[in-house]
Design an enzyme around this catalytic site. Structure first.
Site, PDB file in Angstrom:
ATOM      1  N   CYS A 209       0.755   3.435   3.166  1.00 45.11           N
ATOM      2  CA  CYS A 209       1.327   2.712   4.302  1.00 45.11           C
ATOM      3  C   CYS A 209       2.841   2.648   4.166  1.00 45.11           C
ATOM      4  O   CYS A 209       3.582   2.786   5.141  1.00 45.11           O
ATOM      5  CB  CYS A 209       0.771   1.298   4.362  1.00 45.11           C
ATOM      6  SG  CYS A 209      -1.013   1.191   4.327  1.00 45.11           S
TER       7      CYS A 209
ATOM      8  N   CYS B  81       0.873  -1.180   0.000  1.00 48.03           N
ATOM      9  CA  CYS B  81       0.000   0.000   0.000  1.00 48.03           C
ATOM     10  C   CYS B  81       0.900   1.217   0.000  1.00 48.03           C
ATOM     11  O   CYS B  81       1.751   1.373   0.880  1.00 48.03           O
ATOM     12  CB  CYS B  81      -0.889  -0.025   1.251  1.00 48.03           C
ATOM     13  SG  CYS B  81      -1.631   1.566   1.691  1.00 48.03           S
TER      14      CYS B  81
END
Length: 564
Positions: free
Chosen positions: A417, A414
């Site tokens: 992230c 991600c």
């Protein structure tokens, strides 16, 4: 939240948390655990946990909380200024440890790059003169990938593969990232890079039957927990993401081998990683997505389940705060001389840019002063570590593990992230370098003006901001809990008043009914007497008083028999 430390994958699980955890019922806001109540009820009651000295430091929890009331608003403003909000990072490196095909389909995973026009001209000019191209050798984890003093990979403004990111446009929060990809990252961090301290109880080799069941649940579901009847939360997330095992325990294999007590250096390493993990959990709970309304708001039950019932996790967040503040205090002489100006020298925006630089420098110095005041200045004693005979070997192990963690961030599937994971690991790595690798001479800005790269300074202060915000969120949850308790008390009082009011109304009605009945009987008796004694006076005259009395007695005797 906000999803820091690659651990954003924790955030990932927010989706399942919303749908499967039932985090909406008011009954769930009543923590049964005394431990949780102690965390939530605050210092005024005198028995709050955690309290007293913070392990491995010379600082009290109360001192950190008091300082953070001044620190958080100041650093929250600081990271909004151009120097600190722009971070250049390469988000597209290959995962060096395993084939990573994790892909987050949620739009919250995306990263919005900074507008090129907003990047200070001097950064772009400097970068163009120092263009750095990644080499094939960078794909490994060889010694030349890192500088000798570095505890992690350092992003470089001169790297042409990097992108400038405006951090204020990409806040840490729920992303929807979950599954095998997130689990693999956590597993690698804890099980392979924590000196035998691990989330371990997740190992299926554990002798504990309950732990084995937890491990089977995690591993058998690709890191996604299943609902069950074993008192194991079935929130649809990886157990690692939920925070299971952030208590410091030995890995089963180490315990079975009879390993001696781990040294303080290894415990410090674990507390750093665990503190980041716990901080992320706080951010998720503090900025929680209610998918039924689409609104972001604090979720008290989430905090109770993941932090309040585990004060040892919360303790590691405080530990990281002390560690980072000590690093800032130690490097204060060097940092005061650091050029954080971004204003253009010619053209539009010179005046506003200079005012922004003035305010930024003012807040920057305020933070340096806060970190250096009182007992915080020596809250963490770096000089007491790495002093044994095997210190060089131990320090190299420490570096190797943390460097691996920084490379594991490239395995996060991600983008958002990955961004926050790379930044915060770099921030902690910079603090460790300041504390354990640099002496006072090296920190002299006149001798070593280019000691820290801009990205390291940005990462250090943004990571301190993340930890400071976590501590501020803890206090907010205590206030929410207090308000909820007050609401419960007021609700109980209202119910009692309603019950008393109903009872009084019933008594009044009953009394009125009784009086009415008595009056009816009296009136009925009077009417019967009137009918019976019609012409009494005449009869008294004709029949005599004794005969009239006899008739009255006959009437009275017939009242109870319904003869009248």
């Amino acid at each position: 939240m906000k999803v820091p430390f690659a651990l954003a994958f924790v955030a990932s699980s927010s989706t399942a948390l919303v749908n499967g955890a039932g985090l909406t019922g008011k009954d769930s806001l009543k923590p049964e655990s005394k431990v949780a109540r102690n965390v939530l009820e605050g210092k005024s009651e005198g028995y709050c946990s955690p309290s007293g000295p913070i392990e491995s430091t010379h600082c009290l929890y109360e001192t950190v909380e008091s300082l953070n009331k001044k620190l958080f608003p100041t650093i929250h403003e600081l990271v909004s200024y151009p120097f600190f909000k722009h971070y250049k990072v390469d988000l597209y490196k290959e995962c060096p440890f395993w084939h990573e095909n994790g892909f987050c389909m949620n739009r919250n995973c995306g990263v919005e790059e900074a507008n090129e026009d907003d990047i200070p001209e001097k950064w772009r000019a400097k970068a163009l003169s120092e263009i750095k191209v990644s080499s094939a050798g960078d794909e490994g984890v060889s010694g030349c990938y890192f500088k000798e003093q570095d505890f992690c990979y350092v992003e470089d403004d001169a790297d042409q593969n990097g992108q400038y990111i405006d951090l204020t446009l990409n806040p840490e929060r729920f992303t929807g990232y979950a599954g095998d990809s997130a689990h693999n990252v956590w597993r690698a961090i804890y099980e392979e890079n924590c000196f035998g301290l691990s989330e371990a109880s997740l190992s299926s080799s554990s002798s504990s039957e309950k732990t084995t069941k937890i491990a089977d649940t995690v591993l058998g579901a690709g890191g996604i927990s299943k609902s069950n009847d074993e008192q194991v939360p079935g929130w649809g997330f990886s157990k690692l993401s939920e925070g299971w095992g952030t208590e410091m325990v030995k890995h089963p294999s180490a315990a079975s081998a009879g390993e001696v007590e781990l040294c303080e250096e290894k415990k410090v390493y674990y507390r750093v990683v665990s503190g980041l993990h716990a901080s992320i959990s706080i951010h998720i709970c503090a900025d929680y997505l209610d998918q039924s309304t689409g609104e972001w708001a604090p979720n008290l039950e989430c905090f109770i389940q993941r932090l309040a019932t585990h004060p040892e996790r919360l303790s590691n967040v405080y530990f990281n705060a002390v560690l980072l503040l000590r690093a800032v205090a130690r490097a204060a002489p060097y940092l005061r001389a650091y050029d954080i100006a971004t204003a253009p020298t010619i053209g539009l925006g010179v005046k506003s840019g200079r005012e922004s630089d003035r305010l930024s420098k003012q807040r920057f110095n305020e933070i340096l002063d806060l970190a250096s005041q009182g007992e915080m200045d020596k809250g963490f004693d770096e000089g007491s570590f790495f002093r044994s005979e095997d210190a060089p070997i131990l320090k190299e192990q420490f570096k190797t593990h943390f460097r691996n963690v920084s490379r594991i961030m490239d395995c996060v599937g991600c983008d958002k992230c990955r961004l926050w994971g790379k930044l915060q690991v770099s921030g902690i790595g910079t603090a460790l370098k300041i504390l354990f690798e640099l002496d006072d001479k090296a920190l002299d800005p006149k001798i070593n003006p280019d000691l820290l790269q801009r990205s390291e300074v940005v990462a250090l202060f943004n990571t301190l901001h993340r930890i400071s915000e976590s501590l501020a969120a803890v206090e907010e949850f205590r206030q929410i809990y207090a308000a909820h308790q007050k609401e419960e008390v007021e609700g109980s009082k209202k119910k009692i008043r309603q019950i008393e009011g109903n009872a009084n109304e019933t008594d009044t009605t009953s009394s009125t009914s009784t009086i009415s009945t008595i009056l009816a009987v009296v009136l009925s008796a009077f009417e019967g007497f009137r009918r019976t004694c019609r012409g009494c006076l005449d009869r008294i005259q004709t029949e005599g008083l004794g005969q009239v009395i006899h008739r009255l007695r006959e009437w009275v005797g017939g009242v109870g028999k319904g003869d009248l």
